[in-house]
Structures are given as C-alpha cells and as structure tokens.
Design a protein around this motif. Structure first.
Motif, short mmCIF file in Angstrom:
data_model
loop_
_atom_site.label_atom_id
_atom_site.label_comp_id
_atom_site.label_asym_id
_atom_site.label_seq_id
_atom_site.Cartn_x
_atom_site.Cartn_y
_atom_site.Cartn_z
N ASN A 76 -37.35 -22.21 -19.64
CA ASN A 76 -36.01 -22.79 -19.71
C ASN A 76 -35.13 -22.20 -18.62
OD1 ASN A 76 -36.55 -24.32 -22.14
ND2 ASN A 76 -36.45 -22.37 -23.25
N MET A 129 -23.98 -29.28 -17.74
CA MET A 129 -24.20 -30.55 -18.41
C MET A 129 -24.51 -31.67 -17.42
SD MET A 129 -24.14 -29.89 -21.59
CE MET A 129 -24.05 -31.50 -22.37
N GLU A 130 -24.03 -31.55 -16.20
CA GLU A 130 -24.30 -32.59 -15.20
C GLU A 130 -25.56 -32.30 -14.38
OE1 GLU A 130 -21.64 -31.11 -11.34
OE2 GLU A 130 -20.84 -32.63 -12.68
N ASP A 131 -26.01 -31.05 -14.37
CA ASP A 131 -27.20 -30.67 -13.62
C ASP A 131 -28.37 -30.59 -14.59
OD1 ASP A 131 -29.23 -29.43 -12.15
OD2 ASP A 131 -27.83 -28.16 -11.03
N LEU A 132 -29.28 -31.54 -14.52
CA LEU A 132 -30.38 -31.63 -15.47
C LEU A 132 -31.38 -30.48 -15.36
CD1 LEU A 132 -31.11 -35.48 -15.34
CD2 LEU A 132 -29.68 -34.20 -16.96
N SER A 133 -31.27 -29.67 -14.32
CA SER A 133 -32.19 -28.54 -14.19
C SER A 133 -31.83 -27.40 -15.13
CB SER A 133 -32.19 -28.02 -12.74
OG SER A 133 -30.96 -27.41 -12.41
N CYS A 136 -30.63 -25.90 -18.89
CA CYS A 136 -30.59 -26.19 -20.33
C CYS A 136 -29.44 -25.45 -21.00
CB CYS A 136 -31.90 -25.81 -21.00
SG CYS A 136 -32.25 -24.04 -21.00
N ASN A 171 -27.23 -26.34 -24.18
CA ASN A 171 -26.45 -27.56 -23.96
C ASN A 171 -25.97 -28.20 -25.26
OD1 ASN A 171 -26.73 -27.28 -21.23
ND2 ASN A 171 -28.26 -28.88 -20.97
#
Length: 259
Positions: free
Chosen positions: A78, A114-118, A120, A135
């Motif tokens: 993670n 929250m906007e960067d999917l990399s 958690c 998140n």
C-alpha cells in the motif's frame, strides 16, 4: 506561495494521537479529527526549478514549476503519502541540508491523496507515530453534515419494525459498516411521527459523528425507495438507548477498533 520562516510544530495533534492510543473514546477520537483538520504539515517534495524568495520570507513558485511528491510503501504494497508534524519527525527519515518541503494543510493533503490513485491514504510521522489515515477514513471525515431532528414537546412518536423489511437498505449499510472499524452495532426501526414516517438507523460508534453519519448516508440514500426517508441517531442518546434496549441490531461487528 508559503512562509518559509514560519515554524511547523503540532503539539496538539501529537497529544491527541497519544491520548487516543491510550484511551479510545468519542472525546479522544473527536480530538484527533479536529487536530488533523487544524494542523499544518511538512511534506517532503522535489521542486524544479527552486522557488525564489521575495525578500520577506515568502517563496514564490515560477510558472511551469514541477513538484514531485514522495510515496512510502508498506509491507502489503500500500502506497502512502508521508507527512510530518515537525522537523524532528522529518529528520528521522533523513537529515540532509536544505530538505525541500511544502507546508500543507489537511485539506491540501486529503485532496492530493484522493485525486492521485497511486495513494491509498497518508501517514503521519511514519518513522515514529506511524499514524495512517486511509482514503475511506478521509471520506468519512470530509463527508458533509447529515441533518438530524429533534422531537418537539407534545409530538407523538411511535416506533416499530417495518412491515416490509428494507433488505437492500440494510445490506448496503451493513456492507459499508464492515469497512468501518469505528462502528460496533447498528439498529433499524420505523418511526411514526405525526403524519410522517421514516426509517431510523441507530449507530453505536466512536469518533466523529459528522464523518460517521455522512458515510452511512452516502450508501443508504441510493437504496431508499421513492418517498422513503431516514434519520441517523447515536446509540448513546436517550432516543437511541430506547431503541437499542427494545430491538435487536441488524449489524454487529465482531471486533471493535479504530479508524
């Protein structure tokens, strides 16, 4: 731009985290959430080109500046955004001259992860406190307030179980609550008040009421039939206790924890 001469210290947040880890309660967890929102954090980055000082202690970024954030991966793979409450905590990671950092607020950090999917989530002081905020916890903290009602004097209120079991509603809420370690149990009844009726979901939880109720509302609302309403009530309120005493829960967590 940011003030490079303003010291970053967060004794309130450190004290709140330590108190919560010693004693988990509504008060200690509310204190953590409030301190999270009010803190300023050091976030190590790589900035190119370097910002220039305007001579008054303020650094200004040029157009086209590139800012690269670091990630920290745990044993399960993670990826977290590491942030620090002060320079002493940051130097436990590495102690190099002229470390590039941004001074960020909770709103800045939560928006980034929250906007960067990399990512958690983010982790506070990973080499000391190692306090992780996932998140789904950010979503609960950031959820808008859910309206609650107050029974007026002389209002007649009747409680019973729904004649038609709202299976979809209960399943959706139960599925969500399984991901929320701060919720112990939940009850659902039907309330008749004057000429209106609505479902009442009673929740036994610790932590921020606004975040908890907002998360439940986000999954419950899409599973209501046309014209159906619902209210959320804490289990430790007088009204909540009257329901938990007389009716069985539809959800009960096997293990009770935090965040």
């Amino acid at each position: 731009m940011f003030d490079i001469n303003q010291p970053v210290t967060n004794p309130e947040l450190i004290a709140a985290i330590d108190a919560m880890r010693t004693t988990s309660s509504h008060d200690t967890e509310d204190a953590v959430v409030n301190a999270l929102k009010n803190a300023r954090y050091l976030c190590p980055v790589t900035i190119s080109p370097q910002p220039e000082s305007d001579g008054s202690g303020v650094s200004v970024f040029k157009t086209g500046t590139t800012i690269v954030f670091f990630g920290l991966t745990d044993a399960n793979g993670n990826n977290f955004l590491p942030v620090y409450t002060d320079w002493s905590a940051l130097r436990l990671w590495r102690n190099i001259p002229d470390e590039q950092t941004l001074v960020l607020t909770y709103e800045d950090i939560s928006g980034k992860v929250m906007e960067d999917l990399s990512f958690c989530g983010f982790v506070i002081n990973p080499y000391s406190h190692n306090f992780q905020i996932l998140n789904d916890t950010i979503e609960r903290i950031n959820a808008g307030p859910h309206s609650e009602w107050t029974v007026k004097k002389d209002t007649q209120v009747f409680i019973d179980l729904p004649a038609h079991d709202p299976v979809a509603l209960k399943d959706a809420v139960s599925k969500f609550l399984k991901t929320q370690k701060n919720v112990k149990s939940a009850w659902l009844v039907l309330m008749h008040r004057d000429s209106e009726q609505s479902f009442v979901i009673v929740v036994d939880f610790v932590g921020d009421r606004q975040a908890t109720f907002g998360g439940i509302a986000s999954v419950a609302t899409p599973n209501l039939q046309k014209g159906e309403l619902f209210d959320l009530v804490p289990a430790d309120s007088d009204f909540g206790q009257s329901i938990t005493r007389d009716y069985p829960p539809f959800y009960k967590r096997k293990m009770f924890g935090l965040f």
